[in-house]
Each structure stands twice: as structure tokens, then as C-alpha cells.
Design a protein around this motif. Structure first.
Motif, PDB file in Angstrom:
ATOM      1  N   TYR A 235       0.874  -1.169   0.000  1.00  0.00           N
ATOM      2  CA  TYR A 235       0.000   0.000   0.000  1.00  0.00           C
ATOM      3  C   TYR A 235       0.907   1.213   0.000  1.00  0.00           C
ATOM      4  N   SER A 236       0.702   2.071  -0.978  1.00  0.00           N
ATOM      5  CA  SER A 236       1.648   3.145  -1.228  1.00  0.00           C
ATOM      6  C   SER A 236       0.927   4.413  -1.672  1.00  0.00           C
ATOM      7  N   LEU A 237       1.596   5.531  -1.480  1.00  0.00           N
ATOM      8  CA  LEU A 237       1.084   6.836  -1.891  1.00  0.00           C
ATOM      9  C   LEU A 237       2.036   7.411  -2.917  1.00  0.00           C
ATOM     10  N   ASP A 238       1.521   7.835  -4.035  1.00  0.00           N
ATOM     11  CA  ASP A 238       2.347   8.430  -5.085  1.00  0.00           C
ATOM     12  C   ASP A 238       3.079   9.654  -4.540  1.00  0.00           C
TER      13      ASP A 238
ATOM     14  N   GLU B  28       8.669   5.060  -1.875  1.00  0.00           N
ATOM     15  CA  GLU B  28       9.608   4.864  -2.979  1.00  0.00           C
ATOM     16  C   GLU B  28      10.795   4.004  -2.576  1.00  0.00           C
ATOM     17  N   LYS B  29      11.295   4.197  -1.362  1.00  0.00           N
ATOM     18  CA  LYS B  29      12.401   3.367  -0.866  1.00  0.00           C
ATOM     19  C   LYS B  29      11.999   1.897  -0.844  1.00  0.00           C
ATOM     20  N   VAL B  30      10.772   1.636  -0.411  1.00  0.00           N
ATOM     21  CA  VAL B  30      10.298   0.256  -0.352  1.00  0.00           C
ATOM     22  C   VAL B  30      10.111  -0.302  -1.762  1.00  0.00           C
ATOM     23  N   HIS B  31       9.519   0.460  -2.650  1.00  0.00           N
ATOM     24  CA  HIS B  31       9.380   0.023  -4.047  1.00  0.00           C
ATOM     25  C   HIS B  31      10.752  -0.329  -4.623  1.00  0.00           C
ATOM     26  N   ASP B  32      11.730   0.545  -4.412  1.00  0.00           N
ATOM     27  CA  ASP B  32      13.075   0.310  -4.934  1.00  0.00           C
ATOM     28  C   ASP B  32      13.671  -0.974  -4.376  1.00  0.00           C
ATOM     29  N   ALA B  33      13.524  -1.195  -3.080  1.00  0.00           N
ATOM     30  CA  ALA B  33      14.079  -2.399  -2.453  1.00  0.00           C
ATOM     31  C   ALA B  33      13.414  -3.660  -2.994  1.00  0.00           C
TER      32      ALA B  33
ATOM     33  N   GLN C 234      -4.066   0.940  10.942  1.00  0.00           N
ATOM     34  CA  GLN C 234      -3.688   2.357  10.926  1.00  0.00           C
ATOM     35  C   GLN C 234      -3.777   2.857   9.486  1.00  0.00           C
ATOM     36  N   ARG C 235      -3.635   4.140   9.284  1.00  0.00           N
ATOM     37  CA  ARG C 235      -3.843   4.715   7.956  1.00  0.00           C
ATOM     38  C   ARG C 235      -2.564   5.198   7.273  1.00  0.00           C
ATOM     39  N   GLY C 236      -1.417   5.052   7.913  1.00  0.00           N
ATOM     40  CA  GLY C 236      -0.158   5.487   7.323  1.00  0.00           C
ATOM     41  C   GLY C 236       0.357   4.505   6.279  1.00  0.00           C
ATOM     42  N   VAL C 237       1.200   4.989   5.395  1.00  0.00           N
ATOM     43  CA  VAL C 237       1.852   4.153   4.396  1.00  0.00           C
ATOM     44  C   VAL C 237       3.345   4.438   4.420  1.00  0.00           C
ATOM     45  N   PRO C 238       4.156   3.526   3.987  1.00  0.00           N
ATOM     46  CA  PRO C 238       3.824   2.285   3.307  1.00  0.00           C
ATOM     47  C   PRO C 238       3.373   1.194   4.283  1.00  0.00           C
ATOM     48  N   VAL C 239       2.594   0.263   3.740  1.00  0.00           N
ATOM     49  CA  VAL C 239       2.204  -0.955   4.455  1.00  0.00           C
ATOM     50  C   VAL C 239       2.450  -2.113   3.509  1.00  0.00           C
ATOM     51  N   LEU C 240       3.153  -3.125   3.995  1.00  0.00           N
ATOM     52  CA  LEU C 240       3.420  -4.320   3.212  1.00  0.00           C
ATOM     53  C   LEU C 240       2.618  -5.467   3.791  1.00  0.00           C
ATOM     54  N   VAL C 241       1.925  -6.207   2.915  1.00  0.00           N
ATOM     55  CA  VAL C 241       1.186  -7.393   3.314  1.00  0.00           C
ATOM     56  C   VAL C 241       1.773  -8.575   2.561  1.00  0.00           C
ATOM     57  N   ASP C 242       2.273  -9.560   3.305  1.00  0.00           N
ATOM     58  CA  ASP C 242       2.838 -10.783   2.745  1.00  0.00           C
ATOM     59  C   ASP C 242       1.936 -11.931   3.169  1.00  0.00           C
TER      60      ASP C 242
ATOM     61  N   GLU D  84      11.422   1.476   7.439  1.00  0.00           N
ATOM     62  CA  GLU D  84      12.653   0.823   7.888  1.00  0.00           C
ATOM     63  C   GLU D  84      12.402  -0.635   8.255  1.00  0.00           C
ATOM     64  N   ASN D  85      11.283  -0.920   8.902  1.00  0.00           N
ATOM     65  CA  ASN D  85      10.926  -2.300   9.233  1.00  0.00           C
ATOM     66  C   ASN D  85      10.695  -3.108   7.957  1.00  0.00           C
ATOM     67  N   ILE D  86      10.015  -2.511   7.000  1.00  0.00           N
ATOM     68  CA  ILE D  86       9.731  -3.197   5.741  1.00  0.00           C
ATOM     69  C   ILE D  86      11.025  -3.463   4.985  1.00  0.00           C
ATOM     70  N   LEU D  87      11.922  -2.490   4.937  1.00  0.00           N
ATOM     71  CA  LEU D  87      13.196  -2.673   4.234  1.00  0.00           C
ATOM     72  C   LEU D  87      14.004  -3.819   4.852  1.00  0.00           C
ATOM     73  N   ARG D  88      14.029  -3.890   6.163  1.00  0.00           N
ATOM     74  CA  ARG D  88      14.723  -4.983   6.849  1.00  0.00           C
ATOM     75  C   ARG D  88      14.084  -6.331   6.501  1.00  0.00           C
ATOM     76  N   TYR D  89      12.759  -6.368   6.507  1.00  0.00           N
ATOM     77  CA  TYR D  89      12.025  -7.592   6.183  1.00  0.00           C
ATOM     78  C   TYR D  89      12.307  -8.036   4.750  1.00  0.00           C
ATOM     79  N   VAL D  90      12.319  -7.102   3.827  1.00  0.00           N
ATOM     80  CA  VAL D  90      12.604  -7.427   2.428  1.00  0.00           C
ATOM     81  C   VAL D  90      13.994  -8.058   2.320  1.00  0.00           C
ATOM     82  N   GLU D  91      14.966  -7.440   2.954  1.00  0.00           N
ATOM     83  CA  GLU D  91      16.334  -7.935   2.864  1.00  0.00           C
ATOM     84  C   GLU D  91      16.503  -9.296   3.534  1.00  0.00           C
TER      85      GLU D  91
END
Length: 80
Positions: free
Chosen positions: A6-9, A15-20, A49-57, A68-75
Motif C-alpha cells: 500500500y503506497s502513496l504516489d 519509494e524506498k520500499v518500491h526500490d528495495a 492504521q492509515r499510514g503508508v507504506p504498508v506491506l502485506v505478505d 525501515e521495518n519493511i526494508l529490513r524484512y525485504v532484505e
């Protein structure tokens, strides 16, 4: 793999999460959200909550926010 971001243009954290995700070859779908927090009912429903980014796996039963949590999870979990 069923991953949704879930992302906001124009959101630099999103964008950091998209890039990762792209750099690590992770397949995912993007759900673009409204700029107004009050219009982000779907994000609230999935994350509480209503903030983004939110990653659902769905494969790992994980829903997380905070870039930062999402980036760590991706890696650590999703990187190929």
C-alpha cells in the motif's frame, strides 16, 4: 507469492520500499492509496492504521508498516 504494498504516489518512504522490492526481484502488487488519511479505509482494515507504506505478505502471514521495518524484512526474508 502474494505481496501487496500500500503506497502513496510521491511518498519518499514508499519509494524506498518500491526500490528495495524491485532491486531484490520481489514480485508484488501496488495498491495506490488516497492522499487524505480519512480516505484510506483499506489500509486501516488491513493494518489497523492509515499510514503508508504498508506491506502485506500473505504467504508468511505478515502485515507491517514503517519503511525501515519493511526494508529490513525485504532484505532478510524476501530477497532472492
Amino acid at each position: 507469492m502474494a505481496i501487496t504494498l500500500y503506497s502513496l504516489d510521491g511518498c519518499p518512504y514508499c519509494e524506498k520500499v518500491h526500490d528495495a522490492l524491485d532491486e531484490n526481484g520481489v514480485e508484488y502488487e501496488t495498491e495506490w492509496v488516497e492522499a487524505l488519511h480519512s480516505k484510506r479505509d483499506e489500509v486501516k482494515r488491513v493494518s489497523g492504521q492509515r499510514g503508508v507504506p504498508v506491506l502485506v505478505d500473505d504467504d508468511h502471514g505478515v502485515t507491517m508498516s514503517e519503511s525501515e521495518n519493511i526494508l529490513r524484512y525485504v532484505e532478510q526474508t524476501l530477497a532472492r
